[in-house]
Scaffold this motif. Structure first.
Motif, short mmCIF file in Angstrom:
data_model
loop_
_atom_site.label_atom_id
_atom_site.label_comp_id
_atom_site.label_asym_id
_atom_site.label_seq_id
_atom_site.Cartn_x
_atom_site.Cartn_y
_atom_site.Cartn_z
N PRO A 380 -35.86 -69.10 -10.28
CA PRO A 380 -34.73 -70.50 -9.95
C PRO A 380 -33.59 -70.25 -8.97
O PRO A 380 -33.13 -71.08 -8.65
N VAL A 381 -33.35 -68.78 -8.71
CA VAL A 381 -32.31 -68.60 -7.79
C VAL A 381 -32.72 -67.49 -6.78
O VAL A 381 -33.31 -66.53 -7.27
N VAL A 382 -32.40 -67.81 -5.54
CA VAL A 382 -32.92 -66.84 -4.58
C VAL A 382 -31.66 -66.54 -3.86
O VAL A 382 -31.05 -67.48 -3.23
N LEU A 383 -31.23 -65.23 -3.40
CA LEU A 383 -30.27 -64.84 -2.42
C LEU A 383 -30.95 -64.36 -1.18
O LEU A 383 -31.84 -63.55 -1.41
N ARG A 384 -30.48 -64.89 -0.24
CA ARG A 384 -31.14 -64.47 1.25
C ARG A 384 -29.90 -64.03 2.30
O ARG A 384 -29.06 -64.73 2.66
N SER A 385 -30.33 -62.40 2.74
CA SER A 385 -29.41 -62.11 3.90
C SER A 385 -29.73 -63.01 5.07
O SER A 385 -31.00 -63.51 5.42
N LEU A 386 -28.52 -62.99 5.78
CA LEU A 386 -28.77 -63.89 6.99
C LEU A 386 -29.88 -63.38 7.96
O LEU A 386 -30.04 -62.15 8.12
N ALA A 387 -30.69 -64.37 8.14
CA ALA A 387 -31.84 -64.06 8.94
C ALA A 387 -32.23 -65.31 9.81
O ALA A 387 -31.50 -66.37 9.80
N GLN A 394 -38.87 -69.17 4.42
CA GLN A 394 -39.69 -68.53 3.57
C GLN A 394 -39.20 -68.08 2.06
O GLN A 394 -39.68 -68.13 1.17
N ALA A 395 -37.87 -67.62 2.17
CA ALA A 395 -37.35 -67.31 1.15
C ALA A 395 -37.16 -68.57 0.00
O ALA A 395 -37.27 -68.25 -1.22
N ALA A 396 -36.72 -69.60 0.62
CA ALA A 396 -36.72 -70.79 -0.31
C ALA A 396 -37.93 -71.20 -0.85
O ALA A 396 -38.19 -71.81 -1.96
N GLY A 397 -39.19 -70.77 -0.16
CA GLY A 397 -40.40 -71.16 -0.58
C GLY A 397 -40.61 -70.27 -1.94
O GLY A 397 -41.82 -70.41 -2.64
N ARG A 398 -39.75 -69.00 -2.26
CA ARG A 398 -40.14 -68.57 -3.51
C ARG A 398 -39.16 -68.88 -4.73
O ARG A 398 -39.02 -68.36 -5.70
N CYS A 399 -38.32 -70.08 -4.29
CA CYS A 399 -37.45 -70.75 -5.20
C CYS A 399 -37.96 -72.07 -5.60
O CYS A 399 -38.48 -72.98 -4.81
N ASN A 400 -38.06 -72.13 -7.15
CA ASN A 400 -38.53 -73.33 -7.66
C ASN A 400 -39.76 -74.04 -7.04
O ASN A 400 -40.10 -75.29 -6.91
N ARG A 401 -40.66 -72.92 -6.83
CA ARG A 401 -41.98 -73.26 -6.25
C ARG A 401 -42.77 -74.13 -6.92
O ARG A 401 -43.45 -75.22 -6.23
N GLU A 402 -42.92 -74.30 -8.17
CA GLU A 402 -43.58 -75.06 -8.97
C GLU A 402 -43.04 -76.30 -9.13
O GLU A 402 -43.64 -77.20 -9.96
N GLY A 408 -33.87 -75.93 -7.13
CA GLY A 408 -33.60 -74.56 -7.10
C GLY A 408 -32.53 -74.25 -6.38
O GLY A 408 -32.09 -74.98 -5.27
N ARG A 409 -32.17 -73.14 -6.45
CA ARG A 409 -30.62 -72.75 -5.82
C ARG A 409 -31.07 -71.45 -4.80
O ARG A 409 -31.32 -70.27 -5.29
N VAL A 410 -30.52 -71.73 -3.52
CA VAL A 410 -30.88 -70.79 -2.39
C VAL A 410 -29.40 -70.53 -1.93
O VAL A 410 -28.88 -71.45 -1.58
N TYR A 411 -29.04 -69.24 -2.01
CA TYR A 411 -27.95 -68.68 -1.29
C TYR A 411 -28.01 -67.90 -0.11
O TYR A 411 -28.96 -66.91 -0.01
N VAL A 412 -27.55 -68.15 1.21
CA VAL A 412 -27.65 -67.50 2.51
C VAL A 412 -26.31 -66.72 2.39
O VAL A 412 -25.27 -67.29 2.45
N PHE A 413 -26.43 -65.28 2.39
CA PHE A 413 -24.84 -64.53 2.58
C PHE A 413 -25.01 -63.94 4.02
O PHE A 413 -26.32 -63.12 4.30
N THR A 414 -23.90 -63.52 4.51
CA THR A 414 -23.66 -62.34 5.58
C THR A 414 -23.37 -61.20 4.96
O THR A 414 -22.51 -61.06 4.10
N PRO A 415 -24.21 -60.00 5.01
CA PRO A 415 -23.97 -58.60 4.47
C PRO A 415 -22.85 -58.10 5.03
O PRO A 415 -22.25 -58.38 5.94
N GLU A 416 -22.06 -57.32 4.19
CA GLU A 416 -20.87 -56.64 4.53
C GLU A 416 -21.00 -55.75 5.67
O GLU A 416 -20.32 -55.49 6.56
N HIS A 417 -22.27 -55.17 5.66
CA HIS A 417 -22.57 -54.20 6.84
C HIS A 417 -23.19 -55.10 8.13
O HIS A 417 -23.89 -55.94 7.81
N SER A 418 -22.87 -54.76 9.14
CA SER A 418 -23.82 -55.42 10.38
C SER A 418 -24.98 -55.76 10.39
O SER A 418 -25.79 -54.94 9.83
#
Length: 585
Positions: A380-387, A394-402, A408-418
């Motif tokens: 139901p929820v997917v977090l994806r590091s920036l890419a 593709q990550a969103a395809g694992r969220c609320n697939r059926e 479904g909720r997809v969050y894209v985040f920038t990681p604290e490390h580069s």
């Protein structure tokens, strides 16, 4: 006697002549070496030779496929997703009547493109007298899944898998013989096997090439073609369709911008879209909302995951995945996925995760991007590091697939490390630029904008190894550098080495059999599902510390079992390796 020179089947184009003539020579070579091998085999080993062939032709397989497809359709519920799948199938069957050439099939994740593309291929092949269907998949992690689907529809003996992880059910030669020259009606293979064979110089890889001619080639997840080889791949696809009666279907939920245009003159021309209204279809099948987060510290990610009963967090590096997993282990329902787990281990973990999802139990997963490669899983929820935008999709395809939730909720985040340098940094930079310009980062307009920017950033890097230059110079000199081209055209430049993991009793029995088996290679093939690929520096460390033993002098087995942990797999010091390199075969 007719002394007129033979007429070449190709129509040379000056700027493409290098690819045209080199592929023609390889095709002739393929015919020659395959005929030579087969004649020699028939003379010296009649039993082996008789094991070849005997496959039912596509004309006999098609009725079986469509009968089983009709059964599935009759059992499907009257949901919006299934209505859209019906529309896609109907359009695929209609487009199958079109003349052979280049096609695109733009279908969102969950739209049923696997069966619809096969339906197109069967109907198209029968309509135009094409001989076989070659289904090309980017990653070995999903090849068995797709091959299994096709076997269920066509029969066990109709489908040949050709990749290094394949374990033949029998050792009677037939499937392995077909792998030598692709003499089967349906082939399921990988990008590496398909494209590297088209630029190879060895008889073992070239002898199958003439059997690509007169086929339908389905390229699944075409956006995964590596950018450093993109132009060479496009040129060989262009030539296959122009000269060798091959139809090519470019399948993707996130189609790369590879069509000819003013800013991309080497793009493909004449590509016909099978789906009548791709964006309308994407809107109808949209099941997620995407939220862009600011730079997010690891502690915040762990806190956010702890606040969700079921959540998937996908990051770019092995080190980051291990760090987050270690911080989440105390929750008691956390899982870690990595290509440093052997395939059997990964499959077991995935099945545990699916069970918990079905039963509504808490499950929090940290994974590298291997889970994006067609893995059938639904959070139901997917977090994806920036890419790259394609990876986010593709990550969103694992969220609320059926489609069980309103969204479904997809969050894209920038990681604290580069973000790691190289591929990830380039794709992330292109994605950041596109995210500023588009409200919906998963719209087809945003996806095309992303690929156009990324390819513009790469510039000459779309032929990074100079493959097209080598072929063009060879053509002008009349001396093609086939060996150099074969060495340079390698999707994985850094050689990896397999290490066999004594993961369970079956693995240990097979390892023992290596020492006393007359033909250890057959046992080693069965052990591939217990292997992990490592990079040279990792291999050297394992060897120098006595952590592995070379069974029968050539098969490396991990003997320091403490280095393999049940939660993260093989412990290495490779902290930033991208997972796809260990999935390509």
């Amino acid at each position: 006697m007719d002394l007129r020179p033979p007429t070449l089947p190709i129509v040379p184009v000056k700027e493409r002549a290098g690819v045209q003539f080199s592929l023609f020579i390889r095709m002739l070579y393929s015919c020659l070496v395959d005929a030579d091998f087969l004649d020699t085999e028939a003379f010296v080993n009649a039993v082996k030779h008789q094991s070849r062939g005997g496959y039912d032709p596509l004309a006999e397989l098609a009725p079986l496929f469509f009968a089983r497809l009709e059964e599935l359709r009759s059992q499907a519920s009257a949901s919006e997703v299934n209505r859209q799948r019906e529309t896609i199938l109907r359009q695929c069957l209609s487009a199958a009547e079109w003349e052979p050439g280049l096609f695109s099939l733009t279908v969102p994740t969950g739209g049923g493109k696997t069966l619809s593309s096969m339906a197109f291929a069967l109907r198209h092949a029968l309509k135009h007298g094409l001989r076989r269907i070659i289904y090309v998949i980017p990653f070995t992690s999903i090849i068995e899944q797709n091959a299994g689907v096709f076997r269920s529809m066509l029969g066990e003996d109709a489908v040949l898998e050709h990749h290094s992880n394949f374990e033949p059910a029998e050792e009677d030669h037939r499937s392995r013989l077909a792998g030598e020259n692709w003499d089967a009606p349906v082939i399921v293979t990988t990008n590496v096997q398909f494209f590297e064979s088209l630029f190879a110089n060895r008889s073992s890889r070239c002898r199958k090439l003439h059997n690509i001619a007169g086929s339908v080639v389905i390229l699944d997840e075409v956006q995964t073609l590596p950018a450093p080889y993109l132009l060479a791949c496009l040129e060989v696809l262009r030539e296959l369709t122009a000269t060798y009666r091959t139809s090519v279907v470019l399948c993707s939920a996130t189609p790369p911008a590879v069509a000819h245009r003013s800013d991309f003159p080497r793009g493909l021309t004449g590509v016909r879209e099978i789906v009548e209204a791709p964006q309308a279809l994407a809107d109808a099948l949209k099941r997620t909302t995407v939220t862009i987060l600011p730079q997010t510290r690891d502690a915040e990610l762990v806190e956010r995951c702890a606040g969700c009963r079921q959540v998937l967090c996908i990051v770019n590096t092995r080190r980051h995945a291990k760090t987050l997993y270690s911080a989440m282990k105390h929750l008691g329902d956390a899982y870690h996925l990595s290509a440093l787990m052997c395939p059997v281990h990964r499959s077991q973990i995935l099945e545990e995760i699916r069970t918990r999802l079905r039963e509504g139990l808490p499950v929090r997963v940290v994974s590298t991007q291997l889970i994006e490669a067609g893995v059938d899983i639904d959070f139901p929820v997917v977090l994806r590091s920036l890419a790259g935008i394609d990876s986010i999709a593709q990550a969103a395809g694992r969220c609320n697939r059926e489609g069980r939730l309103d969204t479904g909720r997809v969050y894209v985040f920038t990681p604290e490390h580069s973000v790691p340098s190289g591929h990830f940094r380039q794709t992330s930079q292109a994605a950041e630029s596109v995210l500023r310009r588009h409200n919906d980062p998963l719209s087809l307009a945003a996806i095309e904008d992303y690929f156009r920017e990324y390819y513009w950033m790469k510039g000459d890097g779309l032929d990074e190894r100079g493959i097209l230059t080598l072929l063009q110079e060879g053509c002008s000199k009349g001396d093609f550098p086939f060996k150099t081209v074969a060495e340079e055209f390698r999707f994985i430049q850094e050689d990896t080495r397999p290490v066999i993991i004594p993961f369970d009793e079956d693995a240990r029995h097979l390892i023992e059999a290596l020492a006393c088996c007359e033909h250890p290679a057959s046992v080693a093939r069965r052990l591939q599902k217990y292997s992990v690929s490592v990079y040279p520096h990792e291999w050297n460390r394992l060897l120098s510390t006595g952590s592995i033993e070379l069974k029968t002098g050539m098969f490396p087995v991990l003997i320091d079992e403490a280095l393999y942990r049940e939660d993260v797999g093989l412990i290495t010091d490779d902290s930033v390796a991208r997972e796809p390199e260990s999935l390509f075969v």
